[in-house]
Scaffold this active site. Structure first.
Site, PDB file in Angstrom:
ATOM      1  N   ARG A 152       0.834  -1.172   0.027  1.00 36.77           N
ATOM      2  CA  ARG A 152      -0.004   0.210  -0.064  1.00 36.77           C
ATOM      3  C   ARG A 152       0.793   1.332   0.003  1.00 36.77           C
ATOM      4  NH1 ARG A 152      -3.013  -3.814   3.415  1.00 36.77           N
ATOM      5  NH2 ARG A 152      -1.182  -3.367   4.720  1.00 36.77           N
ATOM      6  N   ILE A 153       1.936   1.197   0.895  1.00 37.27           N
ATOM      7  CA  ILE A 153       2.554   2.685   1.107  1.00 37.27           C
ATOM      8  C   ILE A 153       3.611   2.574   0.153  1.00 37.27           C
ATOM      9  CG2 ILE A 153       4.304   3.832   2.644  1.00 37.27           C
ATOM     10  CD1 ILE A 153       2.817   2.527   4.897  1.00 37.27           C
ATOM     11  N   ASP A 172      10.324  -6.434  -4.750  1.00 37.27           N
ATOM     12  CA  ASP A 172       9.436  -7.051  -3.763  1.00 37.27           C
ATOM     13  C   ASP A 172       9.188  -8.476  -4.219  1.00 37.27           C
ATOM     14  OD1 ASP A 172       6.795  -8.034  -2.554  1.00 37.27           O
ATOM     15  OD2 ASP A 172       6.261  -5.813  -2.242  1.00 37.27           O
ATOM     16  N   ALA A 232       9.622   2.388   7.511  1.00 36.28           N
ATOM     17  CA  ALA A 232       9.069   1.224   7.713  1.00 36.28           C
ATOM     18  C   ALA A 232       9.290   0.697   9.103  1.00 36.28           C
ATOM     19  CB  ALA A 232       9.330  -0.076   6.673  1.00 36.28           C
ATOM     20  N   ARG A 233      10.468   0.021   9.354  1.00 35.29           N
ATOM     21  CA  ARG A 233      10.529  -0.365  10.724  1.00 35.29           C
ATOM     22  C   ARG A 233      12.141  -0.290  10.986  1.00 35.29           C
ATOM     23  NH1 ARG A 233       6.156   0.540  11.857  1.00 35.29           N
ATOM     24  NH2 ARG A 233       4.625  -0.865  12.918  1.00 35.29           N
ATOM     25  N   ASP A 257      12.445   7.568   9.983  1.00 37.62           N
ATOM     26  CA  ASP A 257      11.423   7.749  10.785  1.00 37.62           C
ATOM     27  C   ASP A 257      11.192   6.577  11.828  1.00 37.62           C
ATOM     28  OD1 ASP A 257       8.829   9.456  11.575  1.00 37.62           O
ATOM     29  OD2 ASP A 257       7.853   7.670  10.861  1.00 37.62           O
ATOM     30  N   GLU A 262      12.873   2.646  20.239  1.00 42.67           N
ATOM     31  CA  GLU A 262      12.230   3.828  20.312  1.00 42.67           C
ATOM     32  C   GLU A 262      11.372   4.136  21.418  1.00 42.67           C
ATOM     33  OE1 GLU A 262       9.349   3.446  16.949  1.00 42.67           O
ATOM     34  OE2 GLU A 262      10.956   3.552  15.470  1.00 42.67           O
ATOM     35  N   HIS A 281       9.107   8.577  14.536  1.00 50.57           N
ATOM     36  CA  HIS A 281       8.243   7.658  14.235  1.00 50.57           C
ATOM     37  C   HIS A 281       6.677   8.412  14.049  1.00 50.57           C
ATOM     38  CE1 HIS A 281       7.075   3.187  14.312  1.00 50.57           C
ATOM     39  NE2 HIS A 281       6.094   4.203  13.588  1.00 50.57           N
TER      40      HIS A 281
END
Ligand code: NAD
Length: 323
Positions: A152-153, A172, A232-233, A257, A262, A281
């Site tokens: 999606r993103i 991907d 993402a992460r 981000d 975190e 984030h």
């Protein structure tokens, strides 16, 4: 009231939750220690898991919930919820895959522009009374954008970045060539993407397969002028290797981000670099995304309290419950 919902990770949303969720007594806690959550979950029917900072929902917490039937993750990610423990204990886990996609895509574009146009350095210099900084930015026109994870993103980022007339490469393993072509991209392997891209942006989930997807070797494949963006992460990147690559200018810039820890540890060396743009984030933190996502979360939790489960990520539990 018979049912009880435990809202974890935030203690300031009580009024909002009470307005939107009517089928249960609501308890909120910002203390996300295993000890506290194991205590508080004891007599609750569901957990509404908010991720203002990273914390796990462990097996101990899940097994302490004698009546626990579901866990709703307020966002897309649910990797810190022990899915195996939930499934073993017939606890349904749900996420909220939509609602924040556009904001994360826009934030990715903001980080790309922040890096390529030296926005943070220029701002800091201007407010200190300085004028032009001695660093040249980069034009995006005719450059190559590499997207890792075309869900999606990733797709929304491509739609927006095509406006800059960039070439688009996609890595991907789970998305076919035809789908990628529809968005004007070219399907490539990870090595080709890293070697040929001027901007690399990560949008795959955190899984066993993607942890440390970008390490020393992968950074070594990138152009010295390249920019790496991650919304993402944090765990997808080996942060130590990234720090070294940025410090030694083996890559040009990073826009991040998300981080492995975190909130970010104050001794994280990435904080001392001048070729990074860092945000806490906060890609989803627009009024639009928060309102949209929270309304959808409210509806989904209300349904779950009444035995209707949507966006279930461990559907085998539903099969068990049918028997
Ligand atoms: P999505 O599930 O729609 O897309 C993820 C894509 O990654 C899929 O197309 C999948 O095939 C692909 N993928 C899976 N394994 C891969 C691998 N090994 N290599 C490359 N690609 C792989 O998810 P989405 O909604 O686009 O969200 C992507 C991620 O963004 C989420 O998992 C979440 O961690 C992160 N996220 C961050 C924020 C934030 O605030 N910064 C907000 C929302 C989501």
């Amino acid at each position: 009231m018979e049912k009880k919902l435990l809202v974890t990770g935030m203690d300031f949303l009580l009024d909002w939750v009470k307005q939107h969720i009517k089928s249960a007594e609501i308890v909120c806690t910002g203390d996300v220690s295993e000890e506290n959550l194991s205590q508080m979950v004891k007599d609750t029917d569901g957990i509404f898991y908010m991720q203002a900072k990273s914390y796990p929902i462990t097996r101990k917490i899940i097994e302490s919930g004698e009546k626990l039937r579901f866990i709703q993750s307020a966002g897309v990610g649910y990797e810190r919820i022990d899915l195996k423990a939930a499934t073993d204990n017939s606890v349904v886990v749900m996420n909220m895959p939509v609602g924040t996609t556009i904001s994360v895509a826009e934030h990715t574009v903001a980080l790309i522009l922040g890096c390529t146009k030296n926005l943070v350095k220029a701002h800091e210099n201007t407010v200190k009374g300085g004028w032009r900084i001695m660093a040249l930015g980069v034009e995006l026109w005719n450059k190559t954008l590499g997207i890792i994870g075309f869900g999606r993103i990733g797709k929304e980022v491509v739609k927006r970045m095509k406006g800059f007339e960039m070439k688009i490469l996609i890595y991907d393993p789970y998305v076919g060539e035809e789908e990628i072509k529809k968005f004007g991209g070219k399907k490539v392997d990870l090595k080709t993407l890293l070697k040929d891209s001027d901007i690399v942006s990560i949008h795959s989930p955190l899984t066993k397969e993607t942890e440390n997807l970008i390490g020393e070797k992968e950074l070594g494949l990138m152009k010295p002028t390249a920019i790496l963006v991650n919304t993402a992460r944090g765990e997808l990147i080996d942060e130590e290797a990234l720090y070294k690559a940025l410090k030694e200018r083996r890559i040009n810039y990073a826009g991040l981000d998300v981080f492995r820890q975190e909130p970010v540890n104050t001794d994280n060396p990435l904080l001392n670099l001048d070729n990074v743009v860092l945000t806490p984030h906060m890609a989803v933190q627009t009024l639009d995304a928060v309102m949209r996502s929270m309304n959808q979360n409210g509806i989904q939790v209300e349904k779950a309290l009444n035995g209707i489960y949507e966006n279930v990520v461990n559907p085998e539990v539903l099969e068990k419950l049918k028997k």
